[in-house]
Design an enzyme around this catalytic site. Sequence first.
Site, PDB file in Angstrom:
ATOM      1  NE  ARG A  58      -3.597   0.446   2.504  1.00  0.00           N
ATOM      2  CZ  ARG A  58      -4.321   0.357   3.719  1.00  0.00           C
ATOM      3  NH1 ARG A  58      -4.571  -0.172   4.553  1.00  0.00           N
ATOM      4  NH2 ARG A  58      -5.058   1.545   3.885  1.00  0.00           N
ATOM      5  CG  HIS A  90      -6.684  -1.296  -5.406  1.00  0.00           C
ATOM      6  ND1 HIS A  90      -5.144  -1.567  -4.686  1.00  0.00           N
ATOM      7  CD2 HIS A  90      -6.988  -0.184  -4.448  1.00  0.00           C
ATOM      8  CE1 HIS A  90      -5.112  -0.773  -3.857  1.00  0.00           C
ATOM      9  NE2 HIS A  90      -6.049   0.106  -3.821  1.00  0.00           N
ATOM     10  CE1 TYR A 138     -22.538  15.027 -13.055  1.00  0.00           C
ATOM     11  CE2 TYR A 138     -21.594  15.057 -10.927  1.00  0.00           C
ATOM     12  CZ  TYR A 138     -22.611  15.138 -11.571  1.00  0.00           C
ATOM     13  OH  TYR A 138     -23.676  15.131 -10.951  1.00  0.00           O
TER      14      TYR A 138
END
Length: 845
Positions: free
Chosen positions: A31, A77, A121
Amino acid sequence: MAEGEKIVTRIIEDEMKNAYIDYSMSVIVSRALPDVRDGLKPVHRRVLYGMSELGLASNRPYKKSARIVGEVLGKFHPHGDSAVYDTMVRMAQPWSLRYPLVDGQGNFGSIDGDNPAAMRYTEARLRKIAEELLADLEKNTVDFRLNFDDSLQEPTVLPAKVPNLLINGASGIAVGMATNMPPHNLVEVVNATKAYIDNTDIDIVGLMEYVKGPDFPTGATIYGVEGIQQAYATGKGRVVMRAKADIEIDSNDRERIIITEIPYQVNKATTIEKISHLVNEKRLEGISYVNDESDRQGMRIVVDLKRDANAQVVLNKLYQLTPLQSSFSINNVALVNGRPQTLNLKDMIRHFVDHRHEVVTRRTQYELEEAEKRAHILKGLLIALDNLDEVIALIRASQTADLARAGLIERFELSEMQAKAILDMRLQRLTGLEREKIENQFKDLMEKIDYYRAVLADVNMRMGIIKDELDEMIEKFGDERRTNITYSDGEIRIEDLIANEDMIVTITNQGYIKRTLATAYQAQGRGGTGFRGTGTKDSDFVEHLISTRTHNYMLFFTEMGKCFWLRVYQIPQGERTNRGRPIQNMINIDREDRVKAFITVESLDDQDFLNSHYIIMATRKGQVKKTLLRDYSRPRANGILAITINEGDELLEAKLTDGNSHIVIGTREGYAVRFEEEKVREMGRTAMGVRGITLQNDEDAVVGMLVVSDDQANILVVSEQGYGKQTSVEEYRVTNRGGKGVKTINVSDKIGKLVAVKKVENPEEEDLMIITKMGITIRMEVSGINVLGRNTQGVRLIKLKGGDEIASATIVVETEEEKTAVEGDEETPDTPETDTQDDTPDTDE
C-alpha cells in the site's frame, strides 16, 4: 464445542505481535511504499494497468472515470473506490506530479485545494509518458501474479522506460516508516543515469553535476544546497522552498510584491488567507491589500504595499510567517526486492539501471524466441514450396488432415508446427511473388536472430540499448528546469557567484537607484547631443553618477548626516532607460531624507586599511569633518549618525582619504579653496566639524569637494549651461581652511553657476559623464576637454535644448572595450567656444 474441535491456549501478546506484523508488512509492501524500479505503489500501478487494459491510449478517446475505477476495483484493487479515484486524480494534476501520467478531462481540482468533480462527471486516458512506463509489458519483461481472487494476472512491476521514482517522487506513510521523495527534472536524471552506465564507480558528487536538485512542478526556489547534498548522500535531508516573488512599482509609484510561483504542496488559497489573517492581527505590517489575479496564463498573487513600506522587509516577513517559505523533508524509502530501504541518489539510479537491464534482457530473449518460432515456420514453408508438387500430391492422397500432417512430418522431416503451417497455407502463397516475400522475411528474421543473440551475449550492447532509449525519453519528454536553486547564507559567498564587473550606479533626485554595466555607455565626441541615460519622471533627474564595481561596498551618506551600508550587487541592475527602484526600499532612510554622498570601498574587513583611512565630509554651508573609516565599517540596518548637521545645512560630500591629502572645496559662485587635510583634526562620528570655506554670499553654496594628493592632477569644472574646462591643481595655491578661496571658473549668465567640481588624474583613460535635468546623458573623453586657466569660462561640453540644465557630472574610467566605441551618436561635435578673458581679479582669503 463441536466434535473434533479443541481450544489452543495462546499468549495474547504473541498473538497481537504476529497479527500486527502481518498487518504492517501488508501496509508496507502492498500500500504505502513505492517500488524502486518503477516508482509506483500498487494502486498507481493497477490504475495504469487497468487503463491500459481498457485501451485508453493517449491517442484514443477518453472514458468515464467511473468506468476506469470500476475496472480497477473489480479486477485488481479490492479497496474503496475513493482510493482508486483519488489516486487517478493526483496522477492527472500538473501541480502534484512533475510529469503527470493521466490525461484528465473535466474538473480534477485546483492548487487552491478545490475538490475534483465526482467520477461520473470526469473522463481520463493515459498520457504518452505513462505509455512508456507500460511499454513492452506484453513481451514477458516483468513477472505477473494472480489478482486478489486468482482469476486474472497483474504485473508485479512495470517495465518503466523512464526513472519514474526520481522524476515524479513519491510520498506515503507506512507502519513504523514513511517515504517522502521529491520530483526531479527528467533531463537531469536521464543524463545522470547515462553517466552511471558509463562509469559505475561515479560518486554522489559526480552525479550531482547532472542532478542539481529537486525540480518541483510548481517551480519556486530552493534556498540552500546543504539539504540537497545531505539527502543525495544519505537518503535523508531537508530543503527549504521559497515562493518566486518580484517587486514592481504601480502607476501610483507604490511598490507591490508579485508572487508567480509557490512552494510544492502549498495551498494557494490557504496561503492568501494566512496573509490576510496576519495583516488583520497586525503581525504583518506594511500591506494594504492582497489579491489573487491568477488565471489560465499562470499564477499571480499581488500584495499591494503601503507607501512607506519597505518591500524587501515585507517580503522577508512573508517568508518568515507564511507558507511562502516551506520545507520539504526528504526521506528516500522504497521497496528493494520487497524490503524497504533508505536509498541515496546513486542507489536509486543503480536499481533503475538494473531493472532496465533485466527488462531489456527479457525482452530480447522474448523477441529471439518469437523470431526463432517464426523462422522455423518460414523454413517449413520454404521446404514445402521447394517440393510443391509432391506436397500437393501427398495432401490430396490423404484421407484426413491428421494423415496429411503425419505424412508431411514423416516425408520432409518437419515439426508439428511446420506441418500445421503448411496445411494452413493459402493457395495465393504458392505464387512466385509470395515465395520471394517468404524468402525475404526469412532472411530478415535470421538477421534479427543474429542481432538478438549478440545482444544477449554482450552486456555493453544491452547498456547501449538502455542509453539509446533514455535519449529517446529526453527527446519526447525533456523540458527545462522549473525550480531555481540559490545558496543560503553561510553556504557560499554570494559574490563568488557574481562577476566583478565595472558598474555605473545612478541615484535620481527623488531617490531612485539602479546599477548599469559601464559598457552600456558608449563614448561620444565632445559637443554631441547625448542619448537618454535613464527613464525619469518629468520632475525627476539623476543627481548622482557613481563609477564602481559589483563586489564593492558602498557607504551612503544622507543630507541629514546618517550613514548606511550596501553591497553594489544588492542594487537592482537595469538598462540605461530603466528608472530603478526607490532607495528607501534598499536602505531604511527616512522619507524626508535623501542620499547626498557616498564612498566605495573594496573591503570593510581589512583592519589595517580601516585604521589608516579617513572619511572627509563637507556640508552645503562649508563645514568639513574627518573621521576614521573604522567608525563606519559596521552600520546598523537603520543607519548610524555620520555627522551632526546644523539647522539649515545639509551634508553634501564624503570622500575617502589616507590622511595626507589636500582638500579642494568648490562653490556655486565659482570659487575654490585648497588646504592640507591635516588642518582638519580627527573627530568622532557625532561631531559637527569645522569651517572649510567661507561662502561669498547667502546665495552661495558648496557644490563639490575633492581630495588631491599631488600637483599632477587637474580640476575639471562643469557649469549649468554645459560649459567646462580642466585646470591644473598647481594653479590653486595651498592656503588655510576657512578662507573664501580663489576663482575656479568665470561665472556668467552665459555659462551659468558652477554645478560640479571633479578631479582628473589620467585624462587618456578617463571619461566625463554628464546628465541633464531632462535625463539626457553624454559621455566624452576627458582628454578632449581643454586645459585652461582658472579665470576662463571654459568650452561647450554639451548642447542643451528647451531650457535644460546640467544636473550632475562624474568621472568614469574608460575600459578597453570602450576605447574602440564609435564616437558620436546623433550630431558631430561643435567647435569649442573658448573664452579666456579675465573679467574679475582673484579673490584670496
